[in-house]
Design a protein around this motif. Sequence first.
Motif, short mmCIF file in Angstrom:
data_model
loop_
_atom_site.label_atom_id
_atom_site.label_comp_id
_atom_site.label_asym_id
_atom_site.label_seq_id
_atom_site.Cartn_x
_atom_site.Cartn_y
_atom_site.Cartn_z
N VAL A 107 0.85 -1.19 0.00
CA VAL A 107 0.00 0.00 0.00
C VAL A 107 0.88 1.24 0.00
O VAL A 107 1.87 1.30 0.74
CB VAL A 107 -0.92 0.03 1.25
N LEU A 108 0.52 2.22 -0.82
CA LEU A 108 1.08 3.56 -0.71
C LEU A 108 -0.04 4.44 -0.19
O LEU A 108 -1.08 4.57 -0.84
CB LEU A 108 1.58 4.09 -2.06
N ASN A 109 0.16 5.02 1.00
CA ASN A 109 -0.85 5.85 1.64
C ASN A 109 -0.41 7.30 1.54
O ASN A 109 0.58 7.70 2.15
CB ASN A 109 -1.02 5.43 3.09
N VAL A 110 -1.12 8.09 0.73
CA VAL A 110 -0.83 9.51 0.54
C VAL A 110 -1.83 10.29 1.38
O VAL A 110 -3.03 10.24 1.12
CB VAL A 110 -0.94 9.90 -0.96
N GLY A 111 -1.34 11.04 2.37
CA GLY A 111 -2.22 11.77 3.26
C GLY A 111 -2.87 12.98 2.62
O GLY A 111 -3.96 13.38 3.00
N GLY A 112 -2.19 13.58 1.63
CA GLY A 112 -2.71 14.76 0.96
C GLY A 112 -3.30 14.42 -0.39
O GLY A 112 -3.98 13.40 -0.55
#
Length: 172
Positions: A107-112
């Motif tokens: 998973v790549l979790n991008v907060g923005g």
Amino acid sequence: MRCRTTVLIAANTYTGGTNVMAGTLAVGDAADTSATIGSGLTTVAAGASLGGYGSVLSSVNNSGTVTAANALASFASGSTGTLRIAGNLNNAGIVNLAAASGQIGNVLNVGGNYTGSNGQLVLNTLLNASGAASQSDQLVVGGNASGTTAIKINQSGTGALTVGDGIELAHL
């Protein structure tokens, strides 16, 4: 010129930017998922890589490769996992979540926000029924998504009828 992998295994709290110009910068390994890099803008140049199991405390401008967990060649024999970007991701390169082994779950979790600038997203996905049975690497975006991104699926399975939302590749 031979480029290597540098692995950061602790919280790096500097405030300046990070420029990955060549080689690979890994933020954390499977045993050090709390590793971080500083709060300034991170830039990944063409031909360079940023990856790992930890967190980037800023936004990322990617013209190279951003990869999570065991999709990074240096961690190919490891487990699946998550790379976190606290800020925005501008992807003009490759986001590779697909482990060479075919293992699914990175998973790549991008907060923005995520902006596709003619970049590419590479995923391993099991083609089967949707819902709880579905399995895919995944891009998770906490903000808005815009732009253009090609998606490459490394598939396994023979496929099945999907209902509802199908197999989720990205969560926005």
